[in-house]
Scaffold this active site. Sequence first.
Site, PDB file in Angstrom:
ATOM      1  N   CYS A 101      -2.390  -0.470   7.515  1.00 48.56           N
ATOM      2  CA  CYS A 101      -1.584   0.744   7.432  1.00 48.56           C
ATOM      3  C   CYS A 101      -1.610   1.529   8.741  1.00 48.56           C
ATOM      4  CB  CYS A 101      -2.050   1.598   6.254  1.00 48.56           C
ATOM      5  SG  CYS A 101      -1.675   0.803   4.670  1.00 48.56           S
TER       6      CYS A 101
ATOM      7  N   HIS B 165       0.851  -1.187   0.000  1.00 47.83           N
ATOM      8  CA  HIS B 165       0.000   0.000   0.000  1.00 47.83           C
ATOM      9  C   HIS B 165       0.890   1.241   0.000  1.00 47.83           C
ATOM     10  CE1 HIS B 165      -3.876  -1.970   1.785  1.00 47.83           C
ATOM     11  NE2 HIS B 165      -3.334  -2.693   0.814  1.00 47.83           N
TER      12      HIS B 165
ATOM     13  N   GLU C 248       0.988   3.838   1.858  1.00 53.73           N
ATOM     14  CA  GLU C 248       1.504   4.226   3.175  1.00 53.73           C
ATOM     15  C   GLU C 248       2.689   3.371   3.582  1.00 53.73           C
ATOM     16  OE1 GLU C 248      -3.106   4.344   3.649  1.00 53.73           O
ATOM     17  OE2 GLU C 248      -1.631   3.354   2.349  1.00 53.73           O
TER      18      GLU C 248
ATOM     19  N   CYS D 296      -6.174   1.883   5.863  1.00 54.48           N
ATOM     20  CA  CYS D 296      -6.817   0.646   6.318  1.00 54.48           C
ATOM     21  C   CYS D 296      -6.190   0.215   7.645  1.00 54.48           C
ATOM     22  CB  CYS D 296      -6.632  -0.448   5.266  1.00 54.48           C
ATOM     23  SG  CYS D 296      -4.931  -1.028   5.110  1.00 54.48           S
TER      24      CYS D 296
END
Length: 170
Positions: free
Chosen positions: A89, A56, A58, A86
């Site tokens: 993260c 992801h 992040e 999410c």
Amino acid sequence: MSEMAEDQHWMARALELASQAGAADEVPVGAIVVLDGKEIGAGFNAPISGCDPTAHAEIRALRDAAARVGNYRLAGASLYVTLEPCTMCVGAIVHSRISRLVYGATEPKAGAVESARRTLEEPHLNWRVEVAGGVMADRCGQVISEFFSRRRREIRQRRQQHSGKGSNRS
């Protein structure tokens, strides 16, 4: 520069990274880590191209920042991301000791800051993160919406081609 102007400046940079993800046919999310007014880490979504479910934006930005500063702890740093993080993260944000999280659009299905969960508010966490949500939310949300609209359109076109609809066969 005011905090709002600074947040918009860095979110615009995160949006640039989101477009790189979209160009690679990844969900267009971008993230950067800023410390002392300087970008120290950057990332955009790449789980499909990287065959990595943890890739992801992040996580990639946090990894980049940690490698650049030589420490997995990033206390004092801010993370800017175009979409509400999410649960995975949020966990990485806490473990990396990010001091401030700034995000754009909310994520109603999987957002773990205010939408589906409020993970950062759980009392057992040993690190508190200041949060500013909704920075350039309209633009950040538009990027995501346009991506999924385009993707749905492409799927419909492929289905029509495979079913013979829309072809010029005699």
